[in-house]
Motif scaffolding. Structure first.
Motif, short mmCIF file in Angstrom:
data_model
loop_
_atom_site.label_atom_id
_atom_site.label_comp_id
_atom_site.label_asym_id
_atom_site.label_seq_id
_atom_site.Cartn_x
_atom_site.Cartn_y
_atom_site.Cartn_z
N GLU A 132 31.67 -29.50 -64.86
CA GLU A 132 32.93 -30.09 -64.39
C GLU A 132 33.61 -29.22 -63.35
O GLU A 132 34.24 -29.73 -62.43
N ARG A 133 33.47 -27.91 -63.47
CA ARG A 133 34.15 -26.98 -62.56
C ARG A 133 33.36 -26.66 -61.30
O ARG A 133 33.86 -25.98 -60.42
N CYS A 134 32.14 -27.15 -61.20
CA CYS A 134 31.33 -26.88 -60.01
C CYS A 134 32.04 -27.44 -58.78
O CYS A 134 32.24 -28.65 -58.68
N ALA A 167 30.18 -18.67 -65.95
CA ALA A 167 30.62 -19.33 -67.18
C ALA A 167 29.56 -19.30 -68.28
O ALA A 167 29.90 -19.09 -69.45
N ARG A 223 29.04 -28.14 -70.19
CA ARG A 223 29.81 -29.28 -69.67
C ARG A 223 31.01 -28.81 -68.86
O ARG A 223 31.31 -29.37 -67.80
N GLU A 224 31.68 -27.78 -69.32
CA GLU A 224 32.82 -27.25 -68.59
C GLU A 224 32.38 -26.66 -67.26
O GLU A 224 33.02 -26.88 -66.23
N ALA A 225 31.27 -25.94 -67.24
CA ALA A 225 30.75 -25.37 -65.99
C ALA A 225 30.39 -26.47 -65.01
O ALA A 225 30.66 -26.36 -63.81
N CYS A 261 29.19 -21.60 -62.33
CA CYS A 261 28.31 -21.89 -63.47
C CYS A 261 27.68 -20.62 -64.03
O CYS A 261 27.65 -20.43 -65.25
N VAL A 313 29.63 -36.68 -67.77
CA VAL A 313 29.88 -35.61 -66.80
C VAL A 313 28.78 -35.69 -65.76
O VAL A 313 27.61 -35.62 -66.08
N GLU A 332 29.16 -27.27 -74.92
CA GLU A 332 30.56 -27.36 -74.48
C GLU A 332 30.78 -26.50 -73.24
O GLU A 332 31.39 -26.96 -72.26
N ALA A 333 30.28 -25.29 -73.23
CA ALA A 333 30.44 -24.39 -72.08
C ALA A 333 29.70 -24.93 -70.86
O ALA A 333 30.19 -24.84 -69.73
#
Length: 71
Positions: A53-55, A19, A49-51, A16, A67, A46-47
């Motif tokens: 999701e990638r946690c 990102a 939400r992606e962070a 996170c 999310v 957007e960034a």
């Protein structure tokens, strides 16, 4: 958007913070997530939400969103 972090679940992977460094950081002692801006501006959504999701530990979630942390 409101970010919620579970520092007890965080493993300090820093995905996170790498990102979206304007929103996330790491505690220098515990190496767990620190949310710098729990209600970040729309241009970061957007960034963020992606962070989230990638946690890898599922320690992050966005309130009111599909999310969420893995349970």
């Amino acid at each position: 958007m409101r970010i919620v972090a579970d520092t007890g679940r965080c493993i300090g992977a820093a995905v996170c913070a790498l990102a979206v460094p304007e929103v996330f950081d790491q505690d220098p002692v515990e190496a767990t997530v620190v949310v710098l801006d729990p209600a970040p501006p729309p241009e970061t959504h957007e960034a963020v939400r992606e962070a989230v999701e990638r946690c890898p530990s599922g320690a992050l979630r966005v309130d009111g969103s599909t999310v969420s942390a893995r349970t």
